[in-house]
Design a protein around this motif. Structure first.
Motif, mmCIF file in Angstrom:
data_model
loop_
_atom_site.group_PDB
_atom_site.id
_atom_site.type_symbol
_atom_site.label_atom_id
_atom_site.label_comp_id
_atom_site.label_asym_id
_atom_site.label_seq_id
_atom_site.Cartn_x
_atom_site.Cartn_y
_atom_site.Cartn_z
ATOM 1 N N SER A 1 0.618 -1.063 -0.009
ATOM 2 C CA SER A 1 -0.002 0.129 -0.190
ATOM 3 C C SER A 1 0.851 1.205 -0.102
ATOM 4 O O SER A 1 1.663 1.531 0.849
ATOM 5 N N ALA B 1 0.613 3.366 3.121
ATOM 6 C CA ALA B 1 1.512 2.945 4.389
ATOM 7 C C ALA B 1 3.021 3.159 4.091
ATOM 8 O O ALA B 1 3.744 3.661 5.066
ATOM 9 N N VAL B 2 3.417 3.244 2.859
ATOM 10 C CA VAL B 2 5.099 3.451 2.396
ATOM 11 C C VAL B 2 5.308 4.907 2.843
ATOM 12 O O VAL B 2 6.110 5.227 3.695
ATOM 13 N N GLN C 1 5.231 5.925 6.458
ATOM 14 C CA GLN C 1 6.271 5.228 7.423
ATOM 15 C C GLN C 1 7.593 6.014 7.092
ATOM 16 O O GLN C 1 8.520 6.248 7.831
ATOM 17 N N GLU D 1 15.689 2.190 7.492
ATOM 18 C CA GLU D 1 14.096 2.260 7.064
ATOM 19 C C GLU D 1 13.972 2.949 5.940
ATOM 20 O O GLU D 1 13.163 3.102 4.908
ATOM 21 N N VAL E 1 15.302 1.669 2.494
ATOM 22 C CA VAL E 1 14.399 0.589 2.027
ATOM 23 C C VAL E 1 12.848 1.109 1.580
ATOM 24 O O VAL E 1 12.301 0.747 0.403
ATOM 25 N N LEU E 2 12.412 1.937 2.265
ATOM 26 C CA LEU E 2 11.149 2.705 1.949
ATOM 27 C C LEU E 2 11.164 3.327 0.556
ATOM 28 O O LEU E 2 10.359 3.408 -0.052
ATOM 29 N N LEU F 1 11.337 1.092 -2.166
ATOM 30 C CA LEU F 1 10.021 0.421 -2.477
ATOM 31 C C LEU F 1 8.983 1.571 -2.985
ATOM 32 O O LEU F 1 8.161 1.083 -3.972
#
Lengths: 64, 169
Positions: free
Chosen positions: B126, B129-130, B133, B156, B159-160, B163
């Motif tokens: 979603s 959500a990414v 965060q 984080e 990574v995010l 993504l």
């Protein structure tokens, strides 16, 4: 940039768990609930003395 | 010419009375390598997504850069970072998984094993959500927490962001 985390004393294992946690939290509702249920761990410890189990001590779960 | 000579020597070696003389089965280097497919195993602690399945090519996000693995690749072990594993299956179908990082082991005889903690197809994420965060992780990364907290938040963020870029593409 690569391995910047290593200089801060973060192991690759820790890197993986952080990355995996971030991924789990980014999922859509249904998949996220399933993933988080799977990823939880709890730890309990108890000593054995004279062939008997002593009181179990709860050491918390992975959410804490 | 050479095969003719081989046939003749085979004939000479064969017993004179035997009526069936078969040419010796010749085996060359080119025949030993029969497949141009690579056997992929993509496994997580709780699930095996691919189990020695024949695929054409796999692109993996190694720490040293994105690399494509075809059949008969040189054996190697690659540490992965969070990113997209791109699998080109037989028949040209293309599948993408976002993995958390792990290891890819290219074994001899065209086998590739990828071990990761989490792997999901892009449609399971979603974007909201990414984003939320990412905002939170950015706040911690630029805040005044301990060095450990900041390092973890930066992981984080990395990574995010990867993504997010993958989801928008």
């Amino acid at each position: 940039m690569a391995f910047a985390w290593k200089q801060a004393g973060v192991s690759y294992n820790k890197y993986l768990s952080i990355a995996a946690q971030a991924i789990r939290k980014s999922l859509k509702e249904q998949a996220r609930v399933a993933a988080e249920r799977r990823s939880g761990n709890e730890l309990k410890v108890s000593r054995w003395e004279n062939g008997k189990q002593q009181e179990a001590k709860y050491l918390g779960n992975s959410e804490q | 010419m050479q095969s003719l000579r081989l046939l003749r020597t085979a004939a000479l070696r064969a017993k004179p009375m035997s009526s069936t003389i078969r040419a010796p089965v010749r085996r060359g280097y080119a025949e030993a390598v029969t497949s141009d497919k690579i056997k992929l195993s993509l496994s997580l602690p709780h699930q095996a997504i691919y189990k020695a399945t024949d695929v054409v090519q796999v692109n993996i996000p190694a720490e040293s850069g994105v690399m494509g693995v075809l059949a008969n690749h040189v054996p190697s072990i690659e540490q992965l970072k969070a990113g997209i594993v791109d699998i080109i299956e037989e028949g040209g179908a293309n599948k993408q998984f976002f993995v958390s990082g792990g290891f890819a082991v290219v074994q001899p005889n065209s086998r590739l094993s990828i071990n990761a903690v989490e792997a999901y197809t892009l449609d399971e994420f979603s974007l909201d959500a990414v984003k939320s965060q990412l905002a939170e992780a950015n706040k911690i990364a630029s805040g005044s927490g301990s060095e450990q907290d900041i390092a973890e938040a930066k992981i984080e963020v990395e990574v995010l962001e990867t993504l997010q870029a993958a989801l928008k593409a």
